[in-house]
Design an enzyme around this catalytic site. Structure first.
Site, PDB file in Angstrom:
ATOM      1  N   ASP A  31       0.780  -1.226  -0.048  1.00 55.25           N
ATOM      2  CA  ASP A  31      -0.167   0.090   0.198  1.00 55.25           C
ATOM      3  C   ASP A  31       0.833   1.260   0.114  1.00 55.25           C
ATOM      4  O   ASP A  31       2.212   1.228   0.082  1.00 55.25           O
ATOM      5  CB  ASP A  31      -0.835  -0.094   1.174  1.00 55.25           C
ATOM      6  CG  ASP A  31      -2.252   0.515   1.127  1.00 55.25           C
ATOM      7  OD1 ASP A  31      -2.125   1.920   0.778  1.00 55.25           O
ATOM      8  OD2 ASP A  31      -3.425  -0.062   1.032  1.00 55.25           O
ATOM      9  N   ASP A  42       3.283   2.594  -4.688  1.00 50.54           N
ATOM     10  CA  ASP A  42       2.394   3.404  -5.247  1.00 50.54           C
ATOM     11  C   ASP A  42       2.264   2.925  -6.566  1.00 50.54           C
ATOM     12  O   ASP A  42       3.052   2.674  -7.377  1.00 50.54           O
ATOM     13  CB  ASP A  42       2.792   5.130  -5.474  1.00 50.54           C
ATOM     14  CG  ASP A  42       2.123   5.932  -5.967  1.00 50.54           C
ATOM     15  OD1 ASP A  42       1.295   5.466  -6.815  1.00 50.54           O
ATOM     16  OD2 ASP A  42       1.893   7.126  -5.846  1.00 50.54           O
ATOM     17  N   TYR A 131     -13.938   7.247 -12.994  1.00 53.63           N
ATOM     18  CA  TYR A 131     -13.859   6.026 -12.305  1.00 53.63           C
ATOM     19  C   TYR A 131     -14.433   4.976 -13.160  1.00 53.63           C
ATOM     20  O   TYR A 131     -13.967   3.915 -13.376  1.00 53.63           O
ATOM     21  CB  TYR A 131     -14.550   6.162 -11.039  1.00 53.63           C
ATOM     22  CG  TYR A 131     -14.645   4.863 -10.193  1.00 53.63           C
ATOM     23  CD1 TYR A 131     -13.632   4.815  -9.412  1.00 53.63           C
ATOM     24  CD2 TYR A 131     -15.763   4.336  -9.818  1.00 53.63           C
ATOM     25  CE1 TYR A 131     -13.629   3.654  -8.587  1.00 53.63           C
ATOM     26  CE2 TYR A 131     -15.707   2.988  -8.856  1.00 53.63           C
ATOM     27  CZ  TYR A 131     -14.612   2.918  -8.329  1.00 53.63           C
ATOM     28  OH  TYR A 131     -14.529   1.535  -7.375  1.00 53.63           O
ATOM     29  N   LYS A 135     -12.464   1.538 -14.398  1.00 54.66           N
ATOM     30  CA  LYS A 135     -12.900   0.283 -14.283  1.00 54.66           C
ATOM     31  C   LYS A 135     -13.176  -0.705 -15.486  1.00 54.66           C
ATOM     32  O   LYS A 135     -13.100  -1.561 -15.484  1.00 54.66           O
ATOM     33  CB  LYS A 135     -14.093   0.265 -13.309  1.00 54.66           C
ATOM     34  CG  LYS A 135     -13.556   0.862 -11.823  1.00 54.66           C
ATOM     35  CD  LYS A 135     -12.533  -0.145 -11.004  1.00 54.66           C
ATOM     36  CE  LYS A 135     -12.308   0.304  -9.636  1.00 54.66           C
ATOM     37  NZ  LYS A 135     -11.260  -0.419  -9.178  1.00 54.66           N
ATOM     38  N   THR A 166     -16.854  -0.411   3.054  1.00 55.30           N
ATOM     39  CA  THR A 166     -15.468  -0.063   3.127  1.00 55.30           C
ATOM     40  C   THR A 166     -15.051   1.547   3.715  1.00 55.30           C
ATOM     41  O   THR A 166     -16.127   2.222   3.393  1.00 55.30           O
ATOM     42  CB  THR A 166     -14.367  -0.375   2.409  1.00 55.30           C
ATOM     43  OG1 THR A 166     -14.789   0.534   1.194  1.00 55.30           O
ATOM     44  CG2 THR A 166     -14.741  -1.763   1.691  1.00 55.30           C
ATOM     45  N   THR A 169     -16.695   3.526   0.931  1.00 58.80           N
ATOM     46  CA  THR A 169     -18.124   4.127   0.733  1.00 58.80           C
ATOM     47  C   THR A 169     -18.698   4.615   2.179  1.00 58.80           C
ATOM     48  O   THR A 169     -20.083   4.819   1.993  1.00 58.80           O
ATOM     49  CB  THR A 169     -18.641   2.597   0.713  1.00 58.80           C
ATOM     50  OG1 THR A 169     -18.470   1.586   1.303  1.00 58.80           O
ATOM     51  CG2 THR A 169     -18.309   2.256  -1.003  1.00 58.80           C
TER      52      THR A 169
HETATM   53  N1  LIG Z   1     -16.175  -0.315  -1.458  1.00 50.51           N
HETATM   54  C1  LIG Z   1     -16.925  -0.512  -2.880  1.00 50.51           C
HETATM   55  O1  LIG Z   1     -18.095  -0.520  -2.706  1.00 50.51           O
HETATM   56  C2  LIG Z   1     -16.114  -0.856  -3.960  1.00 50.51           C
HETATM   57  C3  LIG Z   1     -16.952  -1.237  -5.162  1.00 50.51           C
HETATM   58  C4  LIG Z   1     -16.284  -1.494  -6.067  1.00 50.51           C
HETATM   59  C5  LIG Z   1     -14.793  -1.354  -6.524  1.00 50.51           C
HETATM   60  N2  LIG Z   1     -14.240  -1.189  -5.384  1.00 50.51           N
HETATM   61  C6  LIG Z   1     -12.730  -1.060  -5.347  1.00 50.51           C
HETATM   62  O2  LIG Z   1     -12.148  -2.109  -4.530  1.00 50.51           O
HETATM   63  C7  LIG Z   1     -10.793  -1.484  -4.307  1.00 50.51           C
HETATM   64  C8  LIG Z   1     -10.425  -1.515  -3.070  1.00 50.51           C
HETATM   65  O3  LIG Z   1     -11.419  -0.473  -2.456  1.00 50.51           O
HETATM   66  P1  LIG Z   1     -11.973  -0.251  -0.659  1.00 50.51           P
HETATM   67  O4  LIG Z   1     -13.287  -0.181  -0.826  1.00 50.51           O
HETATM   68  O5  LIG Z   1     -11.348  -1.376  -0.194  1.00 50.51           O
HETATM   69  O6  LIG Z   1     -11.193   1.151  -0.488  1.00 50.51           O
HETATM   70  P2  LIG Z   1     -10.377   1.682   0.641  1.00 50.51           P
HETATM   71  O7  LIG Z   1     -10.161   3.054   0.477  1.00 50.51           O
HETATM   72  O8  LIG Z   1     -10.932   0.921   1.991  1.00 50.51           O
HETATM   73  O9  LIG Z   1      -9.014   0.919   0.246  1.00 50.51           O
HETATM   74  C9  LIG Z   1      -7.919   1.341  -0.792  1.00 50.51           C
HETATM   75  C10 LIG Z   1      -6.714   1.303  -0.596  1.00 50.51           C
HETATM   76  O10 LIG Z   1      -5.930   1.243  -1.869  1.00 50.51           O
HETATM   77  C11 LIG Z   1      -4.734   2.082  -1.320  1.00 50.51           C
HETATM   78  N3  LIG Z   1      -4.385   2.925  -2.555  1.00 50.51           N
HETATM   79  C12 LIG Z   1      -4.931   4.000  -2.973  1.00 50.51           C
HETATM   80  N4  LIG Z   1      -4.132   4.535  -4.126  1.00 50.51           N
HETATM   81  C13 LIG Z   1      -2.962   3.815  -4.025  1.00 50.51           C
HETATM   82  C14 LIG Z   1      -1.796   3.787  -4.797  1.00 50.51           C
HETATM   83  N5  LIG Z   1      -1.849   4.676  -5.619  1.00 50.51           N
HETATM   84  N6  LIG Z   1      -0.970   2.546  -4.748  1.00 50.51           N
HETATM   85  C15 LIG Z   1      -1.230   1.842  -3.567  1.00 50.51           C
HETATM   86  N7  LIG Z   1      -2.228   1.622  -2.975  1.00 50.51           N
HETATM   87  C16 LIG Z   1      -3.279   2.839  -2.959  1.00 50.51           C
HETATM   88  C17 LIG Z   1      -5.233   3.151  -0.202  1.00 50.51           C
HETATM   89  O11 LIG Z   1      -4.188   3.537   0.655  1.00 50.51           O
HETATM   90  C18 LIG Z   1      -6.251   1.987   0.445  1.00 50.51           C
HETATM   91  O12 LIG Z   1      -5.524   1.432   1.466  1.00 50.51           O
HETATM   92  C19 LIG Z   1     -10.555  -0.148  -5.072  1.00 50.51           C
HETATM   93  O13 LIG Z   1     -10.188  -0.710  -6.349  1.00 50.51           O
HETATM   94  C20 LIG Z   1     -12.248   0.206  -5.523  1.00 50.51           C
HETATM   95  O14 LIG Z   1     -12.275   1.008  -6.772  1.00 50.51           O
HETATM   96  C21 LIG Z   1     -14.869  -0.851  -4.057  1.00 50.51           C
END
Ligand SMILES: NC(=O)c1ccc[n+]([C@@H]2O[C@H](COP(=O)([O-])OP(=O)(O)OC[C@H]3O[C@@H](n4cnc5c(N)ncnc54)[C@H](O)[C@@H]3O)[C@@H](O)[C@H]2O)c1
Length: 226
Positions: A31, A42, A131, A135, A166, A169
């Protein structure tokens, strides 16, 4: 099984790491700020990917889960915000797949990749063109990589989460109007939990999915079916 999980410090990525560790595999979280027992990465940074993949040691799988989300109408959206969204998700996923495939080739190994896409890969929502684009590209790259890497025994699949509880959201799921709108899209009538994505990730990484390749698996309470 040793699996690198980007975005492993929070939300879905952290749940994936807990679940994989729980079934006796080894998850290596990566992360922006190195999680405990994990790596700093990153996903936009090519050199950082090389360092992280080298530091992780031989891997059986990669989960591209790191992500960001923001909202903006098309007329207000800055190019810099659009570019950052593509860099984190699209460039990041490409660099991960490329680095992984190169190492498997050099090491005489193979394995599985799971990319975290979204329902918006196929079902657009307003106010998130950047976004949606990111995706959609992840879903397309999943198919491209699956086709190209299948001959060397690798599998590349994606998951399309719906609305999952999470930190990403939390703002929407504490807003009654947003929650009502979201739940109108979800036949199951509730948000998903990160653990419900983690179990699907483990399936796609495992030999139980040995003939599943290039798929976009909805884990969305029925959103994409409706
Ligand atoms: N939560 C939802 O409803 C949902 C729905 C569809 C897709 N997603 C996808 O699931 C994935 C995880 O999302 P989440 O809900 O767990 O969010 P979250 O914000 O809890 O976690 C995202 C993580 O990604 C890390 N991150 C962000 N930019 C980064 C980078 N450039 N390099 C490395 N790490 C980076 C953040 O530090 C964080 O720890 C994402 O790709 C998100 O788009 C989430």
């Amino acid at each position: 099984m040793r699996i690198l999980v980007t975005g492993g410090a929070s939300g879905i990525g952290a749940a994936v790491c807990r679940h994989l560790d729980g079934i006796g595999w080894t998850a290596v979280p990566a992360d922006l700020h190195a999680p405990e027992g994990g790596l700093a990465l990153d996903t936009r940074d090519e050199a950082a990917w090389e360092s992280a993949l080298d530091a992780a040691g031989p891997l059986d799988g990669l989960v591209n889960c790191a992500g960001i989300r923001s909202r903006s109408g098309i007329t207000e959206l800055d190019l810099a915000d659009f570019q950052k969204m593509l860099d984190v998700h699209v460039i990041g996923t490409f660099l991960g797949i490329r680095g992984m495939a190169r190492r498997w080739s050099a090491q005489g190994r193979t394995g599985a990749v799971v990319n975290i896409a979204s329902v918006v890969a196929t079902h657009a929502v307003a106010g998130q063109i950047h976004y949606v684009a990111a995706k959609g590209a992840i879903a397309a790259m999943t198919r491209a990589a699956a086709v190209e890497l299948a001959p060397v025994g690798a599998r590349v699949n994606a998951i399309a989460p719906g609305i999952i509880r999470t930190p990403m959201t939390a703002d929407r799921l504490t807003d009654p109007d947003q929650t009502a709108w979201l739940m109108s899209r979800v036949p199951a009538g509730r948000p998903g939990e990160p653990e419900e994505i983690a179990t699907a990730v483990a399936f796609l990484l495992s030999d139980a999915a040995s003939y599943v390749n290039g798929a976009l698996l909805p884990v969305d309470g029925g959103w994409m079916a409706s």
